[in-house]
Scaffold this motif. Structure first.
Motif, PDB file in Angstrom:
ATOM      1  N   VAL A  60       0.799  -1.209   0.000  1.00 28.43           N
ATOM      2  CA  VAL A  60       0.000   0.000   0.000  1.00 28.43           C
ATOM      3  C   VAL A  60       0.841   1.272   0.000  1.00 28.43           C
ATOM      4  O   VAL A  60       0.336   2.336  -0.284  1.00 28.43           O
ATOM      5  CB  VAL A  60      -1.011   0.025   1.160  1.00 28.43           C
ATOM      6  CG1 VAL A  60      -1.988  -1.114   1.056  1.00 28.43           C
ATOM      7  CG2 VAL A  60      -0.322   0.044   2.494  1.00 28.43           C
ATOM      8  N   ALA A  61       2.136   1.135   0.354  1.00 25.40           N
ATOM      9  CA  ALA A  61       3.049   2.287   0.339  1.00 25.40           C
ATOM     10  C   ALA A  61       4.430   1.802  -0.072  1.00 25.40           C
ATOM     11  O   ALA A  61       4.788   0.643   0.141  1.00 25.40           O
ATOM     12  CB  ALA A  61       3.095   2.952   1.706  1.00 25.40           C
ATOM     13  N   THR A  62       5.198   2.707  -0.652  1.00 29.75           N
ATOM     14  CA  THR A  62       6.534   2.346  -1.103  1.00 29.75           C
ATOM     15  C   THR A  62       7.473   3.545  -0.976  1.00 29.75           C
ATOM     16  O   THR A  62       7.023   4.691  -0.953  1.00 29.75           O
ATOM     17  CB  THR A  62       6.500   1.845  -2.560  1.00 29.75           C
ATOM     18  OG1 THR A  62       7.796   1.367  -2.917  1.00 29.75           O
ATOM     19  CG2 THR A  62       6.079   2.940  -3.519  1.00 29.75           C
ATOM     20  N   ALA A  63       8.749   3.262  -0.899  1.00 29.47           N
ATOM     21  CA  ALA A  63       9.773   4.307  -0.885  1.00 29.47           C
ATOM     22  C   ALA A  63      11.113   3.671  -1.239  1.00 29.47           C
ATOM     23  O   ALA A  63      11.302   2.464  -1.068  1.00 29.47           O
ATOM     24  CB  ALA A  63       9.876   4.966   0.490  1.00 29.47           C
ATOM     25  N   MET A  64      12.009   4.488  -1.742  1.00 32.78           N
ATOM     26  CA  MET A  64      13.381   4.052  -1.973  1.00 32.78           C
ATOM     27  C   MET A  64      14.234   4.694  -0.885  1.00 32.78           C
ATOM     28  O   MET A  64      14.189   5.915  -0.687  1.00 32.78           O
ATOM     29  CB  MET A  64      13.870   4.500  -3.350  1.00 32.78           C
ATOM     30  CG  MET A  64      15.280   3.997  -3.645  1.00 32.78           C
ATOM     31  SD  MET A  64      15.897   4.529  -5.247  1.00 32.78           S
ATOM     32  CE  MET A  64      16.457   6.170  -4.839  1.00 32.78           C
ATOM     33  N   LEU A  65      15.002   3.874  -0.176  1.00 28.07           N
ATOM     34  CA  LEU A  65      15.849   4.349   0.914  1.00 28.07           C
ATOM     35  C   LEU A  65      17.306   4.081   0.580  1.00 28.07           C
ATOM     36  O   LEU A  65      17.644   2.976   0.150  1.00 28.07           O
ATOM     37  CB  LEU A  65      15.494   3.633   2.217  1.00 28.07           C
ATOM     38  CG  LEU A  65      14.016   3.657   2.633  1.00 28.07           C
ATOM     39  CD1 LEU A  65      13.812   2.791   3.868  1.00 28.07           C
ATOM     40  CD2 LEU A  65      13.546   5.069   2.873  1.00 28.07           C
ATOM     41  N   THR A  66      18.147   5.086   0.792  1.00 32.14           N
ATOM     42  CA  THR A  66      19.585   4.905   0.581  1.00 32.14           C
ATOM     43  C   THR A  66      20.347   5.606   1.708  1.00 32.14           C
ATOM     44  O   THR A  66      19.846   6.558   2.305  1.00 32.14           O
ATOM     45  CB  THR A  66      20.049   5.482  -0.770  1.00 32.14           C
ATOM     46  OG1 THR A  66      19.822   6.891  -0.782  1.00 32.14           O
ATOM     47  CG2 THR A  66      19.329   4.835  -1.934  1.00 32.14           C
TER      48      THR A  66
END
Length: 110
Positions: free
Chosen positions: A1-7
């Protein structure tokens, strides 16, 4: 239901060493999104809390994120969550059709 790219590293953020509170460890958040049909249900807030707790569990000192200047919904969300608005940065986006100016935000992880 939610997404993100983390670095844990962002080349564009590194171009602004005096912008940030300190140059210690950080988690950069990009492309955060909630499914359109599930918005306005608190999911984004819960998701950001989870990202914050993940950063804390990894001994990361700051969360950093940026958004378009006219993205008032995201800017309000970030401010309400406790992010501090920094200043305008320019990204090195490969797509020349996209506006490269963004407003940067930072949140200290306690």
């Amino acid at each position: 239901v939610a997404t993100a790219m983390l670095t844990t590293f962002d080349e564009d953020y590194e171009k602004y060493p005096t912008l940030w509170a300190t140059n210690t460890s950080y988690l950069a958040i990009h492309r955060i999104s909630t499914a359109r049909e599930l918005r306005n249900q608190g999911i984004a807030c819960e998701f950001m809390k989870d990202i914050y707790l993940f950063a804390k569990s990894q001994n990361i000192n700051f969360l950093r994120i940026d958004t378009h200047l006219n993205n008032n919904i995201m800017r309000k969300f970030l401010s309400n969550f406790g992010f501090v608005e920094k200043e305008i940065i320019k990204l090195s986006i490969k797509n020349i059709l996209d506006d490269k100016e963004r407003i940067a935000y930072e949140l200290k992880v306690n």
